[in-house]
Scaffold this motif. Structure first.
Motif, PDB file in Angstrom:
ATOM      1  N   THR A   7       0.820  -1.211   0.000  1.00 12.93           N
ATOM      2  CA  THR A   7       0.000   0.000   0.000  1.00 12.93           C
ATOM      3  C   THR A   7       0.856   1.264   0.000  1.00 12.93           C
ATOM      4  N   ILE A   8       2.172   1.124  -0.015  1.00 11.48           N
ATOM      5  CA  ILE A   8       3.063   2.273   0.062  1.00 11.48           C
ATOM      6  C   ILE A   8       3.294   2.848  -1.327  1.00 11.48           C
ATOM      7  N   ASP A   9       3.019   4.127  -1.474  1.00  9.03           N
ATOM      8  CA  ASP A   9       3.233   4.826  -2.742  1.00  9.03           C
ATOM      9  C   ASP A   9       4.660   5.365  -2.739  1.00  9.03           C
ATOM     10  N   HIS A  10       5.573   4.590  -3.300  1.00  8.96           N
ATOM     11  CA  HIS A  10       6.990   4.943  -3.246  1.00  8.96           C
ATOM     12  C   HIS A  10       7.274   6.254  -3.966  1.00  8.96           C
ATOM     13  N   ASP A  11       6.594   6.516  -5.073  1.00 14.16           N
ATOM     14  CA  ASP A  11       6.840   7.747  -5.832  1.00 14.16           C
ATOM     15  C   ASP A  11       6.507   8.985  -5.012  1.00 14.16           C
ATOM     16  N   LYS A  12       5.389   8.932  -4.273  1.00 12.52           N
ATOM     17  CA  LYS A  12       5.030  10.078  -3.436  1.00 12.52           C
ATOM     18  C   LYS A  12       6.013  10.243  -2.283  1.00 12.52           C
ATOM     19  N   MET A  13       6.457   9.118  -1.737  1.00 10.20           N
ATOM     20  CA  MET A  13       7.455   9.187  -0.673  1.00 10.20           C
ATOM     21  C   MET A  13       8.735   9.855  -1.181  1.00 10.20           C
ATOM     22  N   MET A  14       9.154   9.468  -2.371  1.00 13.46           N
ATOM     23  CA  MET A  14      10.391  10.007  -2.910  1.00 13.46           C
ATOM     24  C   MET A  14      10.252  11.478  -3.281  1.00 13.46           C
ATOM     25  N   GLN A  15       9.058  11.914  -3.649  1.00 15.36           N
ATOM     26  CA  GLN A  15       8.855  13.347  -3.876  1.00 15.36           C
ATOM     27  C   GLN A  15       9.237  14.141  -2.638  1.00 15.36           C
ATOM     28  N   HIS A  16       8.844  13.614  -1.488  1.00 14.51           N
ATOM     29  CA  HIS A  16       9.137  14.290  -0.224  1.00 14.51           C
ATOM     30  C   HIS A  16      10.613  14.171   0.137  1.00 14.51           C
ATOM     31  N   VAL A  17      11.176  12.999  -0.080  1.00 12.66           N
ATOM     32  CA  VAL A  17      12.577  12.764   0.260  1.00 12.66           C
ATOM     33  C   VAL A  17      13.496  13.641  -0.583  1.00 12.66           C
ATOM     34  N   ARG A  18      13.164  13.803  -1.859  1.00 17.83           N
ATOM     35  CA  ARG A  18      14.040  14.565  -2.761  1.00 17.83           C
ATOM     36  C   ARG A  18      14.153  16.034  -2.384  1.00 17.83           C
ATOM     37  N   THR A  19      13.195  16.555  -1.619  1.00  8.32           N
ATOM     38  CA  THR A  19      13.240  17.970  -1.229  1.00  8.32           C
ATOM     39  C   THR A  19      14.033  18.189   0.057  1.00  8.32           C
ATOM     40  N   HIS A  20      14.627  17.133   0.593  1.00 10.96           N
ATOM     41  CA  HIS A  20      15.433  17.283   1.805  1.00 10.96           C
ATOM     42  C   HIS A  20      16.654  18.149   1.496  1.00 10.96           C
ATOM     43  N   PRO A  21      17.023  19.059   2.404  1.00  9.73           N
ATOM     44  CA  PRO A  21      18.120  19.987   2.103  1.00  9.73           C
ATOM     45  C   PRO A  21      19.514  19.373   2.133  1.00  9.73           C
ATOM     46  N   PHE A  22      19.641  18.142   2.649  1.00 13.05           N
ATOM     47  CA  PHE A  22      20.967  17.521   2.772  1.00 13.05           C
ATOM     48  C   PHE A  22      20.949  16.116   2.177  1.00 13.05           C
ATOM     49  N   PRO A  23      22.115  15.606   1.785  1.00 10.98           N
ATOM     50  CA  PRO A  23      22.171  14.216   1.306  1.00 10.98           C
ATOM     51  C   PRO A  23      21.733  13.247   2.398  1.00 10.98           C
ATOM     52  N   LEU A  24      21.047  12.204   1.997  1.00 12.63           N
ATOM     53  CA  LEU A  24      20.565  11.209   2.955  1.00 12.63           C
ATOM     54  C   LEU A  24      21.388   9.922   2.870  1.00 12.63           C
ATOM     55  N   ARG A  64      22.064  22.000  11.274  1.00 13.89           N
ATOM     56  CA  ARG A  64      20.736  21.420  11.527  1.00 13.89           C
ATOM     57  C   ARG A  64      20.894  19.929  11.843  1.00 13.89           C
ATOM     58  N   GLU A  65      21.098  19.648  13.121  1.00 15.41           N
ATOM     59  CA  GLU A  65      21.295  18.267  13.533  1.00 15.41           C
ATOM     60  C   GLU A  65      20.041  17.433  13.318  1.00 15.41           C
ATOM     61  N   THR A  66      18.876  18.081  13.396  1.00 14.20           N
ATOM     62  CA  THR A  66      17.608  17.401  13.156  1.00 14.20           C
ATOM     63  C   THR A  66      16.798  18.211  12.164  1.00 14.20           C
ATOM     64  N   VAL A  67      16.270  17.540  11.167  1.00 16.67           N
ATOM     65  CA  VAL A  67      15.430  18.182  10.149  1.00 16.67           C
ATOM     66  C   VAL A  67      14.060  17.513  10.187  1.00 16.67           C
ATOM     67  N   GLU A  68      13.021  18.333  10.316  1.00 17.14           N
ATOM     68  CA  GLU A  68      11.645  17.837  10.302  1.00 17.14           C
ATOM     69  C   GLU A  68      10.914  18.460   9.115  1.00 17.14           C
ATOM     70  N   LYS A  69      10.310  17.608   8.303  1.00 17.23           N
ATOM     71  CA  LYS A  69       9.601  18.069   7.101  1.00 17.23           C
ATOM     72  C   LYS A  69       8.257  17.361   7.008  1.00 17.23           C
ATOM     73  N   GLU A  70       7.203  18.139   6.837  1.00 18.23           N
ATOM     74  CA  GLU A  70       5.884  17.567   6.624  1.00 18.23           C
ATOM     75  C   GLU A  70       5.402  17.950   5.230  1.00 18.23           C
ATOM     76  N   GLY A  71       4.608  17.078   4.634  1.00 18.02           N
ATOM     77  CA  GLY A  71       4.076  17.361   3.307  1.00 18.02           C
ATOM     78  C   GLY A  71       2.839  16.538   3.031  1.00 18.02           C
ATOM     79  N   ILE A  72       2.010  17.031   2.115  1.00 21.39           N
ATOM     80  CA  ILE A  72       0.810  16.317   1.686  1.00 21.39           C
ATOM     81  C   ILE A  72       0.864  16.183   0.172  1.00 21.39           C
ATOM     82  N   TYR A  73       0.752  14.961  -0.325  1.00 20.29           N
ATOM     83  CA  TYR A  73       0.840  14.676  -1.749  1.00 20.29           C
ATOM     84  C   TYR A  73      -0.414  13.922  -2.169  1.00 20.29           C
ATOM     85  N   ASP A  74      -1.311  14.638  -2.827  1.00 17.68           N
ATOM     86  CA  ASP A  74      -2.588  14.042  -3.255  1.00 17.68           C
ATOM     87  C   ASP A  74      -3.298  13.359  -2.087  1.00 17.68           C
TER      88      ASP A  74
END
Length: 259
Positions: A7-24, A64-74
């Protein structure tokens, strides 16, 4: 067992991950989806490790030792929380089961070769004293469950999930956070009904008639079982992976990432 990974929409997850300000280094799914009892309206809790640039960590500012990001995708709510590698690796060296669950989560959204290396190193971070983490977490969730009226299903499931994870870890040395899998060994028949209520109902679903005396008895019984498993555990007293974590952090800071 229900396969929630389907049930996991990987594409939507990656949309959010790609906007992270630092390499993961990695991003995995935690929370109710990892624990095996997401409600239909549960958001997705992503957790992971990011890497601050070298010029930041050698300067006066901690960055930024901790980064918190929230988002809504569809309509899909995603909450991403990451720690810088140094902070995360430090937590791994302590009796923090929560970060180990993130490293070992089978619900992987983003990974790297260093994530695979980290999973190997993380085995050496497991000690018998991780029992204290799970005992404390269970006590906190039990207080939350008891103070609410009407009582909610979610904190009660967290109580059972945490206690069974701790017992399983003490007995096997394996980090397992999925309550459905844990109950295959524990065989607690009432958990199936509680999990079904959570899977089929809203995130804030409540218990119509909570048998508080029964659940209090089970909480006490499983707490005692975890304490006994801790006393009998043959897991190490201290972690053995500090040197490996330090070596990996240096290589990451210097940009020596595995191709």
């Amino acid at each position: 067992m229900i396969d929630h990974s389907s049930t996991i929409d990987h594409d939507k997850m990656m949309q959010h991950v790609r906007t992270h300000p630092f390499p993961l280094v990695f991003a995995t799914i935690s929370g109710a989806h990892l624990y095996g009892f997401p409600s239909p309206d549960s958001d997705f809790d992503l957790r992971g490790v990011h890497l601050l640039p070298l010029e930041t960590v050698v300067g006066l500012s901690p960055g930024r030792e901790t980064v918190e990001k929230e988002g809504i995708y569809d309509g899909l709510e995603i909450d991403l929380v990451t720690h810088d590698a140094q902070k995360f690796f430090t937590l791994m060296g302590r009796r923090n089961g929560y970060v180990l669950e993130q490293v070992f989560s089978p619900l992987v959204v983003f990974t790297t070769p260093e994530h695979d290396e980290l999973k190997t190193i993380a085995v050496g971070c497991i000690t018998r004293h991780h029992a204290h983490h799970y005992l404390g977490f269970a006590a906190t969730q039990w207080k939350l469950f008891r103070k609410e009226s009407p009582p909610r299903v979610k904190p009660l499931l967290y109580v059972y999930r945490v206690l069974l994870t701790g017992i399983h870890l003490m007995q096997t040395g394996v980090v397992e956070a999925n309550l459905v899998l844990l109950n295959e060994d524990a065989k607690l028949p009432y958990l199936n009904d509680l999990i079904a209520m959570k899977l089929e109902g809203p995130e804030q679903g409540t218990l119509a008639e909570a048998d508080l005396a029964f659940h209090e008895s089970e909480y006490a019984r499983l707490t005692a079982k975890l304490e006994s498993a801790y006393a009998a555990s043959t897991l190490p007293e201290m972690p053995s992976s500090r040197g490996a974590l330090n070596d990996l952090l240096i290589r990451l800071r210097l940009g020596e990432r595995t191709a």
